[in-house]
Design an enzyme around this catalytic site. Structure first.
Site, PDB file in Angstrom:
ATOM      1  N   GLY A  12       4.065   1.725  -1.238  1.00 24.61           N
ATOM      2  CA  GLY A  12       4.586   1.857  -2.300  1.00 24.61           C
ATOM      3  C   GLY A  12       3.724   2.243  -3.331  1.00 24.61           C
ATOM      4  O   GLY A  12       4.158   3.322  -4.322  1.00 24.61           O
TER       5      GLY A  12
ATOM      6  N   LYS B 238      10.597   4.327  17.934  1.00 22.96           N
ATOM      7  CA  LYS B 238      10.876   5.582  17.438  1.00 22.96           C
ATOM      8  C   LYS B 238      11.629   6.537  18.356  1.00 22.96           C
ATOM      9  O   LYS B 238      12.369   7.713  17.850  1.00 22.96           O
ATOM     10  CB  LYS B 238       9.337   6.133  17.432  1.00 22.96           C
ATOM     11  CG  LYS B 238       8.471   5.457  16.233  1.00 22.96           C
ATOM     12  CD  LYS B 238       7.084   5.941  16.315  1.00 22.96           C
ATOM     13  CE  LYS B 238       6.239   5.221  15.116  1.00 22.96           C
ATOM     14  NZ  LYS B 238       4.990   5.499  15.018  1.00 22.96           N
TER      15      LYS B 238
ATOM     16  N   VAL C  21       9.316   7.847  11.926  1.00 26.30           N
ATOM     17  CA  VAL C  21       8.474   8.552  13.225  1.00 26.30           C
ATOM     18  C   VAL C  21       7.291   8.936  13.271  1.00 26.30           C
ATOM     19  O   VAL C  21       6.479   8.566  14.091  1.00 26.30           O
ATOM     20  CB  VAL C  21       9.581   9.699  13.545  1.00 26.30           C
ATOM     21  CG1 VAL C  21       9.167  10.170  14.978  1.00 26.30           C
ATOM     22  CG2 VAL C  21      11.091   9.139  13.951  1.00 26.30           C
TER      23      VAL C  21
ATOM     24  N   GLY D  74       0.863  -1.165   0.042  1.00 29.23           N
ATOM     25  CA  GLY D  74       0.096  -0.012   0.082  1.00 29.23           C
ATOM     26  C   GLY D  74       0.851   1.469  -0.034  1.00 29.23           C
ATOM     27  O   GLY D  74       0.579   2.324  -0.648  1.00 29.23           O
TER      28      GLY D  74
END
Length: 349
Positions: free
Chosen positions: A14, A228, A156, A12
């Site tokens: 890409g 993150k 992030v 999805g």
């Protein structure tokens, strides 16, 4: 000269980037002087196709949206079946769009894809957290050594530029502390629990809305936010951390009564990632925190993400926006492609 792209993975995200590149083709050419050409796509499930002169992007999208394999792509001189490493090493692509399904704990296979590209001086843009969290310094040094660009804005806060902002716009500041709501699923759940839902009901609603996976462990236990936090320390503060260095507690034990007590005290309970400089280095944590209503993070609603940079010159800088979504994550890759092109143009001036 057009940027020649190889998509490694074509799910999805890409596909979202390719749609953006097709929709914004004229704007990117006029405003950025940037043209792109997809020369290769390699996906474990969807197949692989390569043509050095470029592929028809719309045909690629039409094939996968109709459930067909890429080996049904129609064109003269097309090569089929190249695996990911062949598509990186043995095609004329100069920029790799790395959007495979990757194990965040090991960084694989994305880390090896990045490594192979950098060894050849090829740029990489990716949304995979694993390589940045697990092998940032090694891979960045390899990219620098070989004159390659590495972009990972989407790792992030998706298309909200949580990395590009401090790295570019806030340069010159010393950032002493970063705190953020970096997981939209848990923020959505806590918001809904404040409205009266139980933990189980909020989780089910988050899953129904597509915010939470069938297995929500990474979100609700705080692991997603932990990786993150590692990226923010490694990249923004320049201090290497590993996931095990970040203390982590999720929201699975939070009861509605705790949220009610916080609200009665003029506070909100939220899952917060904190990365702070200390005299002994950097201390990082992910845990539920009672935020004063005056804290801008307290007002972040639903599945929105937000981050607060505490800077010595500019003062606190607050940024909020979508932390997920196909279009938003596809846009994060575009941010990196544009930045890479601007850097190339600057070097060539």
């Amino acid at each position: 000269m057009a940027v020649k792209l190889a998509f490694i993975g074509f799910g999805g995200v890409g596909q979202a980037l390719l749609r953006i590149l097709l929709d914004k083709e004229a704007q990117l050419r006029d405003e950025e002087g940037m043209e792109t050409k997809v020369v290769a796509v390699s996906d474990v499930m969807k197949g692989a196709v390569y043509h050095p002169d470029g592929l028809d992007g719309q045909q690629l999208l039409d094939l996968v949206s109709s459930g067909k394999k890429l080996d049904e792509y129609e064109g003269q001189g097309v090569t089929y079946g190249l695996d990911s490493m062949d598509s990186i090493r043995n095609t004329n692509a100069d920029t790799i769009v790395e959007v495979t399904f990757t194990d965040v704990k090991t960084g694989q296979p994305a880390a090896d894809h990045c490594r192979a590209a950098f060894e050849l001086g090829k740029n990489v843009v990716t949304t995979n957290k694993g390589p940045v969290a697990v092998a940032y310094r090694e891979l960045q040094d390899l990219a620098d050594k070989n004159g390659a660009f590495w972009g990972f804005e989407g790792t992030v806060m998706s298309g909200t530029p949580a990395l590009r902002l401090p790295l570019d716009t806030l340069r010159g500041n010393t950032i002493s502390r970063i705190s953020g709501i970096l997981n939209g699923t848990t923020n959505y759940m806590l918001t809904e629990m404040e409205k009266g839902l139980s933990y189980e009901e909020a989780l089910q609603q988050a899953q129904n809305n597509g915010y939470a996976e069938a297995d929500p462990t990474s979100d609700v236990e705080g692991y997603d936010a932990r990786y993150k936090a590692v990226i923010l320390s490694n990249v923004v503060l320049g201090v290497p951390l590993e996931a095990g260095d970040v203390s982590c507690k999720g929201i699975t034990e939070i009861k509605k009564e705790e949220l009610d007590r916080a609200r009665a005290a003029g506070k909100r309970l939220r899952l917060v990632a904190t990365i702070e400089r200390t005299d002994n280095g950097v201390k990082a944590s992910v845990e539920p925190v009672e935020l004063e209503d005056t804290n801008p993070l307290a007002a972040v609603p639903g599945a929105v993400n937000a981050i607060l940079y505490e800077c010595d010159l500019s003062g606190p800088i607050f940024l909020s926006g979508a932390g997920a979504g196909l279009a938003e994550t596809g846009f994060s890759l575009l941010i990196d492609l544009i930045h890479a092109e601007r850097m190339k143009q600057k070097v060539n001036q």
